[in-house]
Design an enzyme around this catalytic site. Structure first.
Site, mmCIF file in Angstrom:
data_model
loop_
_atom_site.group_PDB
_atom_site.id
_atom_site.type_symbol
_atom_site.label_atom_id
_atom_site.label_comp_id
_atom_site.label_asym_id
_atom_site.label_seq_id
_atom_site.Cartn_x
_atom_site.Cartn_y
_atom_site.Cartn_z
ATOM 1 N N VAL A 309 0.833 -1.201 0.000
ATOM 2 C CA VAL A 309 0.000 0.000 0.000
ATOM 3 C C VAL A 309 0.866 1.249 0.000
ATOM 4 O O VAL A 309 0.590 2.233 -0.697
ATOM 5 C CB VAL A 309 -0.949 -0.002 1.218
ATOM 6 C CG1 VAL A 309 -1.756 1.283 1.269
ATOM 7 C CG2 VAL A 309 -1.873 -1.196 1.141
ATOM 8 N N ALA A 310 1.936 1.224 0.782
ATOM 9 C CA ALA A 310 2.809 2.400 0.854
ATOM 10 C C ALA A 310 3.550 2.622 -0.449
ATOM 11 O O ALA A 310 3.832 3.758 -0.832
ATOM 12 C CB ALA A 310 3.809 2.231 2.001
ATOM 13 N N ASP A 356 -7.943 32.752 -36.458
ATOM 14 C CA ASP A 356 -8.645 33.772 -37.240
ATOM 15 C C ASP A 356 -7.900 35.095 -37.137
ATOM 16 O O ASP A 356 -7.067 35.289 -36.246
ATOM 17 C CB ASP A 356 -10.066 33.972 -36.699
ATOM 18 C CG ASP A 356 -10.971 32.791 -37.026
ATOM 19 O OD1 ASP A 356 -10.778 32.187 -38.075
ATOM 20 O OD2 ASP A 356 -11.853 32.497 -36.210
ATOM 21 N N ASP A 669 -15.412 30.620 -34.688
ATOM 22 C CA ASP A 669 -16.518 31.284 -34.003
ATOM 23 C C ASP A 669 -17.880 30.977 -34.623
ATOM 24 O O ASP A 669 -18.902 31.095 -33.963
ATOM 25 C CB ASP A 669 -16.310 32.802 -33.961
ATOM 26 C CG ASP A 669 -16.076 33.408 -35.338
ATOM 27 O OD1 ASP A 669 -16.234 32.688 -36.347
ATOM 28 O OD2 ASP A 669 -15.730 34.603 -35.405
ATOM 29 N N ASP A 673 -17.770 26.489 -38.363
ATOM 30 C CA ASP A 673 -16.417 26.195 -37.890
ATOM 31 C C ASP A 673 -16.381 24.955 -37.004
ATOM 32 O O ASP A 673 -15.302 24.448 -36.690
ATOM 33 C CB ASP A 673 -15.847 27.383 -37.097
ATOM 34 C CG ASP A 673 -15.517 28.563 -37.978
ATOM 35 O OD1 ASP A 673 -15.241 28.344 -39.169
ATOM 36 O OD2 ASP A 673 -15.543 29.706 -37.478
ATOM 37 N N ASP A 767 2.350 11.607 0.924
ATOM 38 C CA ASP A 767 1.627 11.570 -0.355
ATOM 39 C C ASP A 767 0.531 12.618 -0.416
ATOM 40 O O ASP A 767 -0.139 12.739 -1.433
ATOM 41 C CB ASP A 767 0.971 10.191 -0.557
ATOM 42 C CG ASP A 767 1.983 9.168 -1.023
ATOM 43 O OD1 ASP A 767 3.180 9.485 -1.005
ATOM 44 O OD2 ASP A 767 1.576 8.062 -1.378
#
Length: 933
Positions: A309-310, A356, A669, A673, A767
């Protein structure tokens, strides 16, 4: 939200009722809309215009989800085994730490979700309505029954509406009907009550998309009462998927987990063999052997499982999500709204920005600079004392009323126009900047836009293929005499090339004159001259026509036109864009301008801001049409500017760049597009001028429509990704060190340097806060002086793997050395506590060294990340609590330490950080030396 809106659908069928009846029922005047107080009252009674939201996941459910991992389940099995062996205290402490881990993970997950929810709320669409006689934009969720809604191309219909007016209105209803062809709407008809949705041509429904034309409608249903609400369960949003980075980290974690479990099993077996008399096995005395081993099994099993786990950074996905969520919030402060988290990762790999021109590279603050007619060339001047511009010729003011063709051309720009004058707005108008500039130019010539000019009787809206707009008006004494057989006049404005090709005459002081070829060439030369000055050029023309019945067709109206003139509009580049283009170039990003403007205008602006490089080409849309895909792949590498392009050209350009291995960010826009935005690796929509469809398709929305914001977003994306790498680097080096310490100690036959409880506590402390603090790093200097990272580059690259081995090796050596020296004192419990404290301090200091993979700490500043100071101090405080609070010491198998032990701890705890920083410093000096040589 209330169960029903103001309209009861069981008694009222909008598509089967005339507009007047609907307006009466909803107590609204279509021309003025609701009052503010009416809208507020109806919002309270009908609720927000939104579908029911999924309830938030309760905190306890989040906690349970943290306990589902295979490693955690194994740890819980270890708790059960400890209980079975009678070690109640250790079982209780392990269980408490597991639960604390779950609480921290659930908190991080909830915080990240709240951050993402706030971003989603900010990206919610607006709608245009008429209230109190004025047009205004409101949040779509605040629309109420009776609101008068304005619809135009690219808008998402915000609620169910009965149309009042429709002009060439087309609506994509595929989400409701499955019909792929947009439905052509007609406001002037009344249908049978039983008409199916697909046949209700006088209505538009929530969630559908306006693809062409425009319309006005009365809202008849909102929220759950809409047609969309009735099928909400079928179209509910899917859950957010993990980003590619998270998936890679999950896969990496699973692989590492399997490897660690194998090592843990090996540690367990070696420990059993070392702690028992193996001779009993060889003599066949199995019962005696297992009786002798029984006492060692429980401790070794718990240590091995706890080590697993560690060693596996199971909290890493939550930290990554938090990093992305907090990073996107920072990007929003830089005017970039991130709608999809994976785009943050992709930004760091972007190699080409396709942008653009108008509004993105320029200020989108149009002013009329020149008007060219066959009778002369005119300019505009504005003095400091006067608000209104004056018309000039050859630099001197003139009386526009004496120049009939000039006034006629400006009248065309005034009437073929959807903007409105509004003194309350900063530019003086509401609407598109180009059309607003035409209004102000007409006003400068003495044409009052608010005067009672003949009303518009029909129109043909602008579209990106025709590149022009037409409006049709009833003739009157205000127009030049259209003739008795021509009661209407059509005015056309659009691209000079397209409009001029439709003209057979030009207007002179004496009236229309047939075009000689020399006049056409003169107009084209004038167009090139104006474009070469960086002006956006529009052509205006007109045609006398008969009465209009129904919706006019473009092919019927836009032919045999009379040319009026060219209007040159000045839209200066944004002052920050040139520096942003250069910054992008240093960062290995190529900028490409894609515009519908004339090539000469595009070239002038591109040269001014530095996009167009020497020896690079300007390619027009007509040339793209002639190129095969293979040829286009070659052309996109040679061209920095694409002019006179249509939306389908954008898609081809994106495809060609991607075929060449480029990672493409594309801006857009308009509704057309959307395909290019979807095909790009990162689609970027304009937040101010962008349509709902473009915003809904895009990965990122610019709230200021500014190219410099794209570059800033790329920089922030690189910072976010770099911080995630630092977090991974830090966690893995610490976790590898932990498993190496136990494994090597077991091989050497030493007692376990770290108890299971201590490993779990370190896992929780190191952690947690320090890893999150790394996610808050501001970014290293020079991050935009590096080339983009490869899109296939692994987050744990071969170089990082070598560094992880070096750093974890330094931590392992320091802890084992301190443990070995302490063991000589003959007190294993004290030695184990020394190892625990040494590892804790070394890992906390390791967090400082992880703040940069390249630069030594002295270069970035020891205290430049205030979050790191808080995290490390808090974590160190928790370590001291375990060592010095009397009731905690026995729970964590810790002993009280004296000054001698602390001297040993500090000496070896500081050692790895000093070694790592010396190595980085030497490597950095070597890089600087090579660079200077």
């Amino acid at each position: 939200m209330a169960e029903h809106s103001v309209v009861d659908a069981s008694e009222f069928v909008p598509h089967a009722a005339p507009v007047d009846a609907i307006a009466d029922r909803l107590a609204v005047e279509p021309n003025r809309g609701l009052t503010a107080s009416q809208a507020a009252d109806r919002l309270r009674s009908s609720g927000f215009n939104e579908l029911p939201q999924e309830p938030r996941t309760p905190f306890w459910k989040r906690m349970l989800s943290q306990l589902r991992g295979a490693i955690v389940l194994i740890l819980l099995a270890a708790v059960a085994l400890s209980i079975a062996l009678g070690d109640w205290v250790e079982a209780a402490v392990i269980l408490a730490i597991v639960l604390l881990n779950a609480v921290v993970g659930a908190f991080q997950e909830a915080r990240a979700e709240r951050a993402l929810e706030s971003l989603r709320e900010l990206s919610a669409p607006d709608a245009r309505v008429v209230r109190d006689g004025r047009q205004l934009a409101v949040a779509a969720r605040e629309i109420v029954p009776g609101d008068i809604v304005l619809l135009d191309a690219g808008a998402i219909v915000p609620a169910d509406v009965r149309l009042i007016e429709s002009t060439h209105l087309r609506v994509d209803e595929s989400s409701l009907t499955g019909e792929s062809v947009p439905s052509r709407k007609r406001a002037d008809i009344v249908l049978d009550a039983g008409a199916p949705i697909g046949d209700r041509l006088n209505c538009a429904y929530a969630g559908t998309i306006v693809t062409y034309g425009r319309g006005i409608g009365i809202v008849t249903a909102t929220g759950i009462d809409t047609q969309l609400g009735e099928i909400a369960a079928e179209i509910a949003e899917t859950a957010d998927e993990p980003t590619p980075l998270q998936r890679r980290l999950d896969a990496f974690g699973r692989t590492m987990g399997v490897a660690v479990l194998g090592v843990c099993a090996l540690v367990f077996v070696i420990g059993i063999l070392r702690s028992t008399d193996a001779a009993l096995l060889f003599r066949g005395e199995f019962a005696a052997y297992f009786a002798h081993a029984r006492m060692a099994i429980s401790g070794l099993f718990v240590v091995a499982v706890s080590l697993a786990v560690a060693a596996v950074p199971e909290g890493l996905p939550a930290v990554v999500t938090m990093s992305l969520a907090l990073g996107t919030r920072d990007m929003l402060q830089r005017n970039a709204l991130v709608r999809r988290l994976p785009s943050v990762e992709t930004l760091g790999s972007t190699t080409v920005i396709c942008t653009d021109k108008t509004g993105t590279l320029t200020q989108n603050r149009m002013t009329a600079a020149m008007v060219w007619t066959t009778g002369g060339e005119y300019g505009f001047s504005r003095s400091e004392a006067e608000q209104k511009a004056a018309v000039t010729q050859d630099g001197s003011p003139i009386d526009p009323s004496e120049h009939a063709v000039l006034r006629f051309a400006l009248l065309a720009g005034l009437l073929c126009n959807d903007a409105e004058l509004d003194a309350n707005e900063e530019p003086g108008f509401l609407g598109d900047p180009t059309e607003g500039a035409l209004l102000l130019a007409a006003a400068a010539a003495g044409l009052d836009p608010k005067a009672e000019y003949p009303a518009r009787v029909a129109e043909i809206p602008f579209d990106s293929d025709r590149k022009r707009m037409t409006t049709i008006h009833r003739a009157s004494e205000r127009f030049p005499d259209p003739g008795s057989d021509s009661p209407c006049v059509a005015f056309i404005k659009g691209s000079p090339d397209g409009v001029l090709a439709l003209c057979s005459r030009f207007e002179s002081d004496e009236g229309p004159v047939d075009f000689p070829e020399s006049a056409r060439e003169e107009i084209l030369d004038a167009n090139r001259t104006l474009g070469g000055q960086g002006l956006r050029v529009l052509a205006v023309a007109y045609r006398r026509i008969g009465d209009i019945e129904g919706e006019p067709a473009a092919d019927d109206i836009e032919a045999d036109l009379t040319f009026l003139g060219l209007i040159g509009l000045h839209d200066p580049p944004r002052p920050e864009v040139a520096d942003a283009v250069e910054t992008a170039r240093r960062a290995g990003l190529r900028s490409v301008m894609i515009t519908g403007d004339h090539a000469t205008t595009a070239r002038a602006i591109a040269e001014e801001i530095g996009i167009l490089r020497p020896e690079r080409r300007v390619v027009i849309g007509a040339e793209l049409d002639r190129l095969e895909d293979e040829e286009l792949c070659h052309t996109v590498e040679e061209a920095d500017v694409f002019a006179r392009v249509s939306p389908h050209h954008k898609v081809r350009i994106v495809e060609a760049l991607k075929a060449n291995g480029e990672i493409v960010a594309m801006t857009g826009d308009g509704v057309n597009d959307a395909p290019a935005l979807k095909r790009a690796d990162v689609g970027i929509a304009m937040g101010i001028t962008g349509t709902d469809v473009a915003k809904g398709t895009a990965d990122i929305v610019l709230t200021d429509d500014n190219y410099a914001t794209i570059v800033a977003a790329v920089e922030k994306g690189r910072v976010i990704y770099a911080n995630i790498r630092k977090t991974v680097f830090y966690l893995l080096s610490c976790n590898f060190a932990e498993i190496a310490i136990l494994f090597i100690a077991t091989l050497l036959g030493w007692p376990a340097p770290l108890a299971a409880i201590q490993l779990l506590w370190l896992n929780l402390v190191t952690d947690g806060a320090p890893a999150l603090a790394l996610a808050m790093e501001k970014g290293e200097a020079g991050i935009m002086d590096r080339p983009p990272r490869g899109v296939s580059e692994r987050i744990v690259s071969a170089k990082m793997a070598r560094r992880i081995l070096f750093h974890s090796g330094a931590l392992t050596a320091a802890v084992l050395a301190a443990f070995g020296i302490a063991l000589r004192g003959g007190r294993p419990a004290i030695a184990a506590t020394v190892a625990f404290a040494t590892l804790a301090i070394a890992e906390l200091l390791r967090a400082y060294t992880a703040r940069s993979e390249r630069l030594p700490l002295i270069r970035i500043g020891l205290f430049s990340n205030r979050w790191m100071q808080t995290a490390v101090l808090a974590s160190f405080g928790l370590i001291l609590a375990v060592l010095y609070i009397p009731f905690l010491r026995p729970l964590f198998d810790a002993s009280r330490l004296g000054a001698a032990e602390w001297g040993l701890i500090l000496a070896f705890g500081l050692g790895p950080a000093i070694l790592i920083e010396l190595r980085k410093g030497l490597r950095h000096r070597l890089v600087e030396w090579k660079g200077s040589g």
